[in-house]
Design a protein around this motif. Structure first.
Motif, mmCIF file in Angstrom:
data_model
loop_
_atom_site.group_PDB
_atom_site.id
_atom_site.type_symbol
_atom_site.label_atom_id
_atom_site.label_comp_id
_atom_site.label_asym_id
_atom_site.label_seq_id
_atom_site.Cartn_x
_atom_site.Cartn_y
_atom_site.Cartn_z
ATOM 1 N N CYS A 40 -16.525 -26.534 18.172
ATOM 2 C CA CYS A 40 -16.442 -27.983 18.283
ATOM 3 C C CYS A 40 -17.615 -28.653 17.564
ATOM 4 O O CYS A 40 -17.422 -29.628 16.831
ATOM 5 C CB CYS A 40 -16.399 -28.382 19.749
ATOM 6 S SG CYS A 40 -15.871 -30.074 20.021
ATOM 7 N N THR A 41 -18.805 -28.150 17.760
ATOM 8 C CA THR A 41 -19.957 -28.750 17.082
ATOM 9 C C THR A 41 -19.987 -28.407 15.601
ATOM 10 O O THR A 41 -20.429 -29.221 14.785
ATOM 11 C CB THR A 41 -21.274 -28.307 17.745
ATOM 12 O OG1 THR A 41 -21.324 -26.896 17.776
ATOM 13 C CG2 THR A 41 -21.389 -28.867 19.147
ATOM 14 N N GLN A 45 -16.264 -31.958 15.983
ATOM 15 C CA GLN A 45 -15.276 -32.268 17.015
ATOM 16 C C GLN A 45 -13.840 -32.376 16.471
ATOM 17 O O GLN A 45 -13.012 -33.104 16.998
ATOM 18 C CB GLN A 45 -15.636 -33.563 17.759
ATOM 19 C CG GLN A 45 -16.785 -33.426 18.713
ATOM 20 C CD GLN A 45 -18.134 -33.420 18.023
ATOM 21 O OE1 GLN A 45 -18.283 -33.968 16.948
ATOM 22 N NE2 GLN A 45 -19.108 -32.788 18.654
ATOM 23 N N ASP A 48 -11.533 -27.211 18.298
ATOM 24 C CA ASP A 48 -12.274 -26.604 19.396
ATOM 25 C C ASP A 48 -11.692 -25.220 19.686
ATOM 26 O O ASP A 48 -10.821 -24.733 18.977
ATOM 27 C CB ASP A 48 -12.271 -27.494 20.633
ATOM 28 C CG ASP A 48 -10.889 -27.751 21.159
ATOM 29 O OD1 ASP A 48 -9.913 -27.425 20.461
ATOM 30 O OD2 ASP A 48 -10.786 -28.280 22.274
#
Length: 96
Positions: A40-41, A45, A48
């Motif tokens: 996600c990072t 975003q 995920d």
């Protein structure tokens, strides 16, 4: 399940499929719980862990289908439903 496949049916390929499906499922759970925040990072975003887990779980279901098909393929009696047909043969075309 392993007893029936290995001892009764004497098939080894379905057990390889079952092992592969279990491995894919474990990978999907690891992606869900351990790689979720990292993915996600890293993707800002956009992706995920659930996306990767869904793909891996779908692959595991596909492999389970392959295992089922390899066990049951010889037990289907296709001749009862699709009788063998012979097609007529025609002579080769010759121009006049």
């Amino acid at each position: 399940m392993a007893y029936i496949v290995l001892r009764v049916l004497r098939e080894y390929r379905p057990m390889a499929y079952y092992a592969l499906a279990a491995f894919l499922f474990v990978l999907s759970q690891l992606a869900w719980f351990l790689l979720g925040r990292v993915l996600c990072t890293a993707s800002n975003q956009r992706i995920d862990g659930s996306f990767l887990a869904t793909i891996l779980e779908t692959a595991a279901i596909g492999v389970l289908f392959l295992a089922w098909r390899s066990i049951t393929e010889d037990s289907w009696d296709d001749d009862a439903y699709y009788p063998a047909t012979t097609y007529p043969t025609y002579p080769a075309y010759s121009s006049p």
